[in-house]
Structures are given as C-alpha cells and as structure tokens.
Scaffold this active site. Structure first.
Site, PDB file in Angstrom:
ATOM      1  N   ASN A 161       0.854  -1.197   0.000  1.00  0.00           N
ATOM      2  CA  ASN A 161       0.000   0.000   0.000  1.00  0.00           C
ATOM      3  C   ASN A 161       0.882   1.237   0.000  1.00  0.00           C
ATOM      4  O   ASN A 161       2.116   1.136  -0.011  1.00  0.00           O
ATOM      5  CB  ASN A 161      -0.951  -0.027   1.204  1.00  0.00           C
ATOM      6  CG  ASN A 161      -0.186  -0.044   2.504  1.00  0.00           C
ATOM      7  OD1 ASN A 161       0.453   0.930   2.871  1.00  0.00           O
ATOM      8  ND2 ASN A 161      -0.215  -1.179   3.209  1.00  0.00           N
ATOM      9  N   ASP A 169      -3.839  -6.951   5.423  1.00  0.00           N
ATOM     10  CA  ASP A 169      -4.716  -7.898   6.128  1.00  0.00           C
ATOM     11  C   ASP A 169      -4.572  -9.305   5.558  1.00  0.00           C
ATOM     12  O   ASP A 169      -4.785 -10.285   6.265  1.00  0.00           O
ATOM     13  CB  ASP A 169      -6.177  -7.436   6.000  1.00  0.00           C
ATOM     14  CG  ASP A 169      -6.412  -6.159   6.800  1.00  0.00           C
ATOM     15  OD1 ASP A 169      -5.847  -6.067   7.912  1.00  0.00           O
ATOM     16  OD2 ASP A 169      -7.122  -5.258   6.310  1.00  0.00           O
ATOM     17  N   LYS A 217       7.986 -16.583 -11.891  1.00  0.00           N
ATOM     18  CA  LYS A 217       7.018 -15.557 -12.276  1.00  0.00           C
ATOM     19  C   LYS A 217       5.740 -16.219 -12.808  1.00  0.00           C
ATOM     20  O   LYS A 217       5.815 -17.103 -13.670  1.00  0.00           O
ATOM     21  CB  LYS A 217       7.642 -14.663 -13.351  1.00  0.00           C
ATOM     22  CG  LYS A 217       6.819 -13.453 -13.662  1.00  0.00           C
ATOM     23  CD  LYS A 217       7.506 -12.573 -14.706  1.00  0.00           C
ATOM     24  CE  LYS A 217       6.545 -11.514 -15.160  1.00  0.00           C
ATOM     25  NZ  LYS A 217       6.911 -10.943 -16.436  1.00  0.00           N
ATOM     26  N   PRO A 254      -1.831 -12.485  10.685  1.00  0.00           N
ATOM     27  CA  PRO A 254      -2.133 -12.292  12.102  1.00  0.00           C
ATOM     28  C   PRO A 254      -2.277 -10.799  12.391  1.00  0.00           C
ATOM     29  O   PRO A 254      -1.688  -9.966  11.700  1.00  0.00           O
ATOM     30  CB  PRO A 254      -0.901 -12.861  12.817  1.00  0.00           C
ATOM     31  CG  PRO A 254       0.188 -12.876  11.796  1.00  0.00           C
ATOM     32  CD  PRO A 254      -0.477 -12.983  10.452  1.00  0.00           C
ATOM     33  N   LYS A 275     -12.690  -0.579  15.616  1.00  0.00           N
ATOM     34  CA  LYS A 275     -11.382  -1.253  15.654  1.00  0.00           C
ATOM     35  C   LYS A 275     -10.823  -1.222  17.070  1.00  0.00           C
ATOM     36  O   LYS A 275     -10.209  -2.184  17.528  1.00  0.00           O
ATOM     37  CB  LYS A 275     -10.404  -0.553  14.700  1.00  0.00           C
ATOM     38  CG  LYS A 275     -10.678  -0.855  13.240  1.00  0.00           C
ATOM     39  CD  LYS A 275      -9.709  -0.134  12.308  1.00  0.00           C
ATOM     40  CE  LYS A 275     -10.078  -0.404  10.852  1.00  0.00           C
ATOM     41  NZ  LYS A 275      -9.260   0.345   9.900  1.00  0.00           N
ATOM     42  N   LYS A 280     -10.009  -4.708  19.026  1.00  0.00           N
ATOM     43  CA  LYS A 280      -8.622  -5.051  19.381  1.00  0.00           C
ATOM     44  C   LYS A 280      -8.349  -4.790  20.866  1.00  0.00           C
ATOM     45  O   LYS A 280      -7.227  -4.935  21.325  1.00  0.00           O
ATOM     46  CB  LYS A 280      -7.660  -4.250  18.493  1.00  0.00           C
ATOM     47  CG  LYS A 280      -7.797  -4.608  17.015  1.00  0.00           C
ATOM     48  CD  LYS A 280      -6.853  -3.802  16.124  1.00  0.00           C
ATOM     49  CE  LYS A 280      -7.288  -3.897  14.664  1.00  0.00           C
ATOM     50  NZ  LYS A 280      -6.252  -4.354  13.762  1.00  0.00           N
TER      51      LYS A 280
END
Ligand code: PMT
Length: 396
Positions: free
Chosen positions: A209, A278, A288, A305, A337, A341
């Site tokens: 990202n 995630d 490849k 995890p 969240k 958590k």
C-alpha cells in the site's frame, strides 16, 4: 521551524570538524534559532570568524577582553542571553578544560560562568577518544550533568576509522530540538510499527500500500525526544532513522508480527502506525506467474495475524495505541477497531490526509469519546500524540 525563538550560544573549538560547525549554524538559523558564535583561538586556524559572522548575522567573539561587550564582561553577557550553550566541535583539549573547570580563554570562561544547559559534541581522533584521560574527563562531564552528543564512528580526517567523529550537523540539530521537548516519557520503553508491509506473490510481484512511513517515523522521533527508549519495526520505506531510535527492517506482515512479538515484553507503550496488509498470498510462487490463458486469478489469499491485537492480548500488555485510516465514517470505524482489538486508545485519520504527505489531521478515540488535534505537520501531531499518551499513561 522547530527552534523559533531559541537562543543558541555556539562554541567552536580547534579541530578539523570546525568546518561542519559552519553548516550547523546555517541549519540552526534555518530552524529559526538565533545563534551567537564564540571561537577558541585554535578554531580560527581552521575556519575564519568571518564565515560564522556571515552565516549567523552576528559578530563572532574570540577574545575574553573584547571591548565590544559592555564592561568587558563577554563571558557573563553571552550565556546570560542564551537558552543553551552548545560546543561543537569540542576537542579533547577543550573537554579536559571543561572537566577541570579551567577558564583561561573566552569560551572556557563562558562555559564556567554559564547559567544555561551545556551540550557538548566531541570530535577527535579515535586514539584520543579512547585514551583513559579523555574517558575520565567524559565521565566527569556526564557526572556534572553535561549532555554529550555523540561522538559517532566512521572515517576520520587522519585516515583512520573508528569512534570520535563529530555527529553530522543535521544530527546535532535534531538533538537540540529534542533537548527543548518536555521529557514526558523519560525512562519509558516504546515499541512502534511504521510503513507498509509487502506480501510477495512471486519473485517480482506483491501486495502493498501507499504508506510512506512518515507518520510512524514522526511518532518514533517524538517519543525519543520525550525521553523514551524507542524501538521501531518498519516495513519497506525510505525514511531516515530518527537519531537515537533503534530500527528493525522487515518486509511482510508475518515478519513484522514475529519481530514485534519478540520485542513486546517489557515495553511500556506499543503504537501500531503501520498499514499492515490484512491478507497475503497462501503461497509465494517460485517462478514468475504466467497468464496461461486463465480467466480466474491464480492468487489465493489467507489472513495475516493481527499484530496489535496480539500485543494487546499479552498477559501484561504495554499501553496499546492503534491507528485507523478510513475514507469515511471515521469515528464509527475507528471506535469499532478500538473495541475489537481491546485498545485504550486509537488514532483516526482520513486516507486522503494521512497517506504519503508531511501533514495530517488526527482524531483520538478512547472510551470517553473523541479529541481532535489541530491539523499540522506530522512531527507536530506526533508530539501532541505523545503528550496525550503520557497523560493517559500517568492516569492508569
Ligand atoms: O506512512 P504514512 O504515509 O505517513 O501514512 C500514515 C498512515 C495513514 C498509514 C497511518 O497514519 C495510519 O493510519 N496507519 C494505520 C492504517 C490502518 O488503517 O490500519 P488498519 O485499519 O488496517 O489497522 C488498524 C490498526 O491495527 C493499525 O494500528 C495497524 O497497525 C494494526 N494492524 C492491522 C492489521 C494487522 N494485521 N496488524 C496490525 O497490527
């Protein structure tokens, strides 16, 4: 401009690193500080006072009997008007003078007569640094409450390699900025994650990202400035390590998880700033992957995890702080969240604000509601966040 309004008395002593002091003055001025330079006679053999005068915009003092200062009281006047006295470079000889309270030239008299903190950046040959006499003197300075900045290891002007080099000008400026921050996390241990993770698909492709690491590195720096012992576990980023922070580089979420769990015991605070993937491909293809005329994707994903949740579930967890980047419903998703958590605190930011840039807008969510921090530079927000964490930690 992180030193706006700060008055720095800079003492330059005789050593080849005196040339780096010129760059140091330029950087201090750039950060908004007012710099008053005083040089030893030996320093003027390496760089002329004119250089420092041009860079600082102020006359440079070299002589205890300089008639430009009222009543010939340069040694009193110059430090009374300073927030800090910084000696960079500090030669072995000058350090010996400081350790013994000698005052036989302007700079040593200024150091003895000061009523502000003294920071010293040693610069000398490896053998001079390792000499028992220098080490005795350094121990004396530490015992006297004088802050030592460096020295660093590396190539030396004499051609040798080893410890004794003066810190780079940028590092000294960071140390000085840190010096002026309140020590809200003194004695605390802080573990952080930052940056993205990279989940390999095959030898050339992967899932990642756009996290640059800037937010996490700013929080690491702010915690270090606040006096904490900081360990940073980061994914692939190109950010420079904040001075004084211990850094471990990882690539994937699994590696980040292993590195964090290895180091989590004994930490006071854990801050998850990383944008952790995630999911990861179930297997990394050895070669490849070819299209081979297939319509369906050959990549099967499995869940990674949750590092933050696992740290928060430890028998004696550190104070755990999460981050949540959302494109909408910030409060609802961030609080969700936090609850999932089991965190005391989560920091929300919008994706369009948080990723990549130098600025951000943060909102803190805890059991009692939300607190918005004024938008600003990531380093300023990081300092404000550290302040909020310190407050909550004290109230635990
Ligand atoms: O790096 P920059 O370009 O400066 O950008 C900063 C940032 C936008 C990445 C940062 O401010 C931020 O918001 N990071 C969290 C991104 C996010 O939304 O994470 P998440 O919702 O997937 O996870 C929530 C929390 O759990 C985070 O603290 C995350 O580190 C943690 N987590 C998530 C998944 C996982 N497997 N393990 C985790 O520890």
């Amino acid at each position: 401009m992180e030193l706006t309004g700060k008055r720095i008395a800079l003492g330059v002593t005789g050593g080849i690193a005196a040339y780096k002091a010129a760059e140091l003055v330029r950087l201090l001025i750039k950060q908004g500080a007012a710099v008053q330079v005083a040089m030893t006679e030996a320093a003027t053999r390496f760089v002329t006072p004119v250089t420092f005068q041009a860079l600082s915009g102020k006359p440079v003092f070299t002589d205890q009997w300089d008639a430009r200062v009222a009543n010939n009281m340069a040694h009193i006047d110059l430090t009374r008007a300073a927030d800090v006295l910084l000696i960079a470079p500090a030669s072995a000889d000058f350090i010996a003078k400081l350790a013994n309270g000698l005052a036989n030239d302007l700079l040593s008299t200024l150091a003895l007569a000061r009523d502000c903190p003294l920071l010293v950046a040693p610069a000398m040959n490896r053998q001079m640094w390792e000499n028992a006499a220098t080490q005795r003197n350094i121990a004396t300075l530490r015992g006297d409450g004088i802050t030592l900045l460096g020295p660093a290891s590396g190539e030396q002007a004499c051609g040798e390699t080893g410890i004794g080099r003066m810190l780079e000008a940028e590092e000294i400026v960071s140390e000085l900025i840190a010096h002026f921050q309140p020590k809200l996390l003194a004695g605390k241990k802080v573990l952080l994650t930052a940056g993205p993770t990279f989940e390999a698909i095959d030898p050339v492709r992967g899932i990642t990202n756009l996290s640059s690491g800037k937010m996490g590195f700013a929080v690491a720096r702010a915690a270090q400035e606040a006096g904490a012992v900081v360990t940073l576990v980061c994914g692939p980023v190109s950010q420079p390590t904040p001075h004084g922070v211990t850094r471990f580089n990882v690539t994937s979420a699994l590696e980040m998880h292993a590195e964090v769990m290895r180091r989590a015991a004994g930490q006071d605070i854990f801050i998850g700033v990383a944008a952790v993937a995630d999911y990861r491909p179930r297997a990394v293809a050895e070669n490849k992957i070819k299209k081979d005329g297939r319509a369906a994707s050959p990549i099967e994903l499995v869940q990674n995890p949750d590092i933050l949740a696992d740290v928060a579930a430890l028998p004696a967890p550190p104070f755990c702080v999460g981050f949540a980047a959302e494109s909408r419903n910030l409060a609802e998703y961030a609080q969700g969240k936090r609850a999932a958590k089991k965190l005391p605190l989560i920091v929300g930011n919008l994706i369009q604000d948080g990723f990549g840039g130098d600025e951000n807008t943060l909102v803190l969510f805890d059991a009692s509601g939300e607190t918005a921090l004024p938008p600003g530079q990531k380093i300023d927000l990081a300092r404000a966040l550290v302040q909020q964490i310190a407050l909550r930690l004290a109230g635990r």
